[in-house]
Design a protein around this motif. Sequence first.
Motif, mmCIF file in Angstrom:
data_model
loop_
_atom_site.group_PDB
_atom_site.id
_atom_site.type_symbol
_atom_site.label_atom_id
_atom_site.label_comp_id
_atom_site.label_asym_id
_atom_site.label_seq_id
_atom_site.Cartn_x
_atom_site.Cartn_y
_atom_site.Cartn_z
ATOM 1 N N ASN A 168 0.830 -1.208 0.000
ATOM 2 C CA ASN A 168 0.000 0.000 0.000
ATOM 3 C C ASN A 168 0.867 1.262 0.000
ATOM 4 N N PHE A 169 2.033 1.200 0.631
ATOM 5 C CA PHE A 169 2.963 2.330 0.537
ATOM 6 C C PHE A 169 3.338 2.603 -0.921
ATOM 7 N N GLY A 170 3.601 1.517 -1.665
ATOM 8 C CA GLY A 170 3.923 1.682 -3.088
ATOM 9 C C GLY A 170 2.774 2.287 -3.879
ATOM 10 N N LEU A 171 1.545 1.880 -3.561
ATOM 11 C CA LEU A 171 0.392 2.455 -4.252
ATOM 12 C C LEU A 171 0.249 3.936 -3.943
ATOM 13 N N ARG A 180 -9.691 0.435 0.107
ATOM 14 C CA ARG A 180 -10.510 -0.762 -0.066
ATOM 15 C C ARG A 180 -9.904 -1.986 0.627
ATOM 16 N N SER A 181 -8.620 -1.955 0.878
ATOM 17 C CA SER A 181 -7.968 -3.084 1.554
ATOM 18 C C SER A 181 -8.037 -2.984 3.075
ATOM 19 N N MET A 218 -7.860 -5.992 6.160
ATOM 20 C CA MET A 218 -6.652 -5.884 6.974
ATOM 21 C C MET A 218 -6.980 -5.547 8.427
ATOM 22 N N ARG A 219 -8.103 -4.912 8.643
ATOM 23 C CA ARG A 219 -8.460 -4.420 9.978
ATOM 24 C C ARG A 219 -8.575 -5.553 10.994
ATOM 25 N N ALA A 246 -10.900 12.229 4.421
ATOM 26 C CA ALA A 246 -12.323 11.992 4.673
ATOM 27 C C ALA A 246 -12.525 10.863 5.687
ATOM 28 N N LYS A 247 -11.752 9.786 5.569
ATOM 29 C CA LYS A 247 -11.856 8.686 6.525
ATOM 30 C C LYS A 247 -11.392 9.110 7.919
#
Length: 580
Positions: free
Chosen positions: A121-124, A142-143, A147-148, A246-247
Amino acid sequence: MVDKGSLRSNRRSNSASKDKDTKDTKETSRKVATSTGKATRSSSKRSKKAEEGGSQEAESVENGAEDVEMKDDPQVPLPERKDNEGDVLMDVGEKPARGEGEEKELTEDPVVTVLNEIKQNFGLLERGVVNFDPRFSLRVLRSVPSMRRKLTADILSKVISETYPLDHPSARALLPLLSGMDAEVSSEGSSVINGNILPEIDVYINFLVQVFLLDQKLIEAGAKLSMELVKKIHAHNRRTLDSLAAKVYFYYFRFHELIGTNALLEIRPQLFASLRTATLRKDIETHATIITLLLRNYLATSHFTQADLLVSRTKFPDSAANNLIARYQYYRGKIRAIQLDYSAAHDELNGATRKAPQVPAAAGFIQAANKLKIIVELLMGDIPDRGMFRQPMLEKPLRPYFDLVHAVRVGELNAFFDVLTKHEEAYKKDGTYTLIMRLRQNVIKTGIRTMSLTYSRISLKEICIRLHLDSEESAEYIVAKAIRDGVIEATVNHEKGYMQSKEQLDIYATQEPQQAFHERIMACMGLHNESVKAMRFPMNQHRLELKNAQEARERERELAKEIQEGDIDEDDAGGDFEGM
């Protein structure tokens, strides 16, 4: 005396039979030899094939390929190793590739899996910053739900220690919240660019810790972290941070909502300041999220007038996500229902239920929206569709409302108050008890409508007895109000004390079918317009095309100028400038 002619004929026949027997014997021996030769050749071919097959199988096993399909051949038996009991021994020295992969999957550490996913996710996020494309941030978000459930304090501590330097403010703030132990410093990793950590990655790590604290019921610590994170986001003006921001604001509000009403009153100035900043920066996601949070804040404290003023003085973004639009319409529908504007409330709640995600994760919102929608339909004088109560997601939660609909449909006040007393706690928990109390007049109107359809003439005294009213004057007033509201088609004779029903007209001679078709057409057109707005296109693609076209024209001008000056020949230029 023997005839010489007969003797000659007998000799010829005997010689002929001998010749025939000799020929048959030769042909038989020839056929036998031929069949023997064929059998010998076929057996030799099969032995060669078996030897070739055996060599190929041996090579494949040596190279570690998959299992070879074996064929029975009685003439060339395969070498097998057997134990004392006669069972065939399997070669366990080398395992096929598939077995190794399966064992790796079974023995893979879940901590390593989550760490790798976070680093991906860092790469994204980096790609989103480089390409200026917020869709990569959406892929990261979305992941989060999957992962949570796997996040732990150890995993988050490792991520923080491997990402931040030791003296980084985020590391000093986050590590004490998780474990309190000293973290190892690791400046290596894709998150460090030119010695600095991207704000997107910093906010993402803080967001993961924020979600983890909420799951662990650490409300006070989560509220403190959320306040610092909101200030950090407020200092950055980056469009690639919009989705994450927003999150963060959503969980910032959620922590204070769990603390209590006083906390909701304290965060209103911050929410208004963030709304103003998001509007100026054209941050659509944060803008839409904060509007819904402010409406929820006002409704939680019963400040309906201020909520209506907020709706009238702000413009909700049309290009917001569907889940935000559904929440906004739900809150507007609740405000309109409290303000007695049931038609507008019904339209808003219809839009909310249609736009809500039809997934188990959104079951709570769908149930709340349908509960309020049922009450509004009853207040409008309509009966909800029975199929709504049969849906698996809604059947059990809507059971108290099904009993309420039955009591209103029958038009009996006693049954209505019995249902209200029975499910009072459920109605108060859902926040619909105040609206349900308004249904008393609707129950009376329903009873009057039933009597007007059943009887062509009925006395006011009989109406008073059937509806359990106090007096005939009350019955006359209620009947007159029902006639004025268009509930029934009748007249009241005050002198003789009765209600005279009018003859039922053909419904197709009225404008009701036209209105129904108009509503359906408007719903279809609205769905089409929303679908067109929801289509996604690459951001700034037209600017890139214009830039490429402008660069191509500049290269052509420079090349043409060099040809005119004689610095370059047409052959060197590729022959693209003929006639110059």
